[in-house]
Enzyme design. Structure first.
Site: not given
Ligand code: ADP
Ligand code: TRP
Length: 322
Positions: A110, A189, A192
């Site tokens: 961050k 990947k 959001k």
């Molecule tokens: P974002 O990257 O959209 O902010 P988060 O970090 O809130 O998503 O993810 C919440 C959960 O979903 C985490 O445990 C993460 O490992 C899983 N996750 C998020 N994006 C992916 C992805 N593209 N592939 C696999 N798992 C994911």
């Protein structure tokens, strides 16, 4: 085994969240006692507008319940309805070396992104440790990105127990049986933060449009294609039945298939996959009183466990009447 996990109300759920983490969490309900919560205290570290976070919390509750949260068995609540967790976080803070938190990669990432950190962001893993430890959790199913926070939790619990006696249960392991990383529309990947997501509950028309935009290479229709390098195929793998997937694999390798065709089928399969959940969601959205009741009941059950652990921890450090 007691299983615990939290998810931040930080935006609409996407299929990466579902196939990467949530699906497994929901499956665990069949075998274990599950404690799942909406991590709204954690979400405050990025200073969302009050109206935004309120809406996201209820949306996340509805989404989770629509996707198969078993409200009779699983304890489901809003983190901030169990304020005991912040008091335990303080007790834990006082045995947590500052250097341990400085080494946390999610914090360092961050900062590298140029975010000016508030104290909440720095202390975030201590609050997460309190979440886990206050409920005497055995297993914490999370994505790979959270692995370090579970290690930090074990470290903090050990330090606390070394100083004050065997008060806290160390989570025995973290299990992350997720599929490989789910790619987003641009091949990175799905996340959001990259604005490349397909949301689980966005309108069907919009799902179709987004799928048609998935980035593919420029191999001509007639040429053979490598399914393992294709973002469309990676998503097909999540929703296509095995025999159909084999067929697509053959068609990729043989040539004579255009990506457009695979995209159309992917859209159909994905929409079908989530159709029952979408119907359940609409039903719940029309009955928010019920959703609020479930959260209130979950908070009551969660507070009973949290209060008990907190009382033991307070006594152990010498606070209150002994
Ligand atoms: P974002 O990257 O959209 O902010 P988060 O970090 O809130 O998503 O993810 C919440 C959960 O979903 C985490 O445990 C993460 O490992 C899983 N996750 C998020 N994006 C992916 C992805 N593209 N592939 C696999 N798992 C994911
Ligand atoms: N930090 C987690 C995430 O961003 C959310 C979370 C908060 C959590 N407290 C937790 C996850 C306790 C597991 C256990 O995904």
């Amino acid at each position: 085994m007691r299983v615990l996990s939290g998810i931040q109300p930080s935006g609409r759920l996407h299929i990466g969240n579902f196939f990467g983490a949530m699906r497994r969490q929901l499956e665990l309900q069949a075998e274990h006692e599950c404690f799942y919560f909406i991590a709204d205290y954690h979400a405050l570290t990025s200073n969302p507008a009050a109206s935004d976070i309120a809406g996201r919390i209820i949306d996340l509750a509805v989404d989770y319940m629509a996707l198969g949260l078993d409200t009779k068995k699983t304890v489901f609540w809003r983190q901030s309805d169990v304020p005991q967790v912040t008091e335990l976080a303080w007790l834990l803070s006082c045995v947590t070396p500052k250097g341990l938190l400085e080494r946390c990669t999610s914090y360092k990432d961050k900062i590298a992104q140029g975010i000016s950190p508030n104290h909440g962001l720095f202390a975030y893993p201590v609050l997460q440790a309190a979440d886990i430890l206050i409920f005497n959790s055995d297993l914490v199913p999370v994505g790979a990105d959270q692995k370090q926070h579970i290690e930090v939790t074990r470290d903090i619990a050990l330090r606390f127990n070394n100083s004050y006696g065997e008060i806290l249960t160390l989570p025995k392991e973290h299990i992350i049986e997720s599929v490989a990383v789910v790619p987003g529309l641009d091949g990175r990947k799905m996340s959001k933060s990259y604005d490349n997501t397909i949301e689980i509950f966005e309108p069907e028309g919009s799902v179709k449009k987004k799928i048609m935009k998935i980035v593919t290479d420029s191999t001509p229709v007639e040429d053979p294609k490598d399914p393992d390098k294709c973002n469309v195929f990676a998503l097909l793998k999540l929703v296509a039945p095995d025999d159909e997937l084999k067929e697509w694999e053959g068609r990729y390798r043989n040539g004579g298939m255009g990506y457009g065709e695979a995209k159309k089928r992917l859209a159909e399969l994905l929409i079908d996959y989530f159709k029952p959940y979408r119907e359940k969601r609409a039903e719940l959205e029309g009955n928010l009183d019920y959703v609020n009741e479930v959260l209130a009941d979950g908070a009551k059950r969660a507070r009973a466990v949290a209060a008990e652990t907190l009382a033991r921890a307070r006594k152990a450090v010498g606070l209150g009447a002994q």
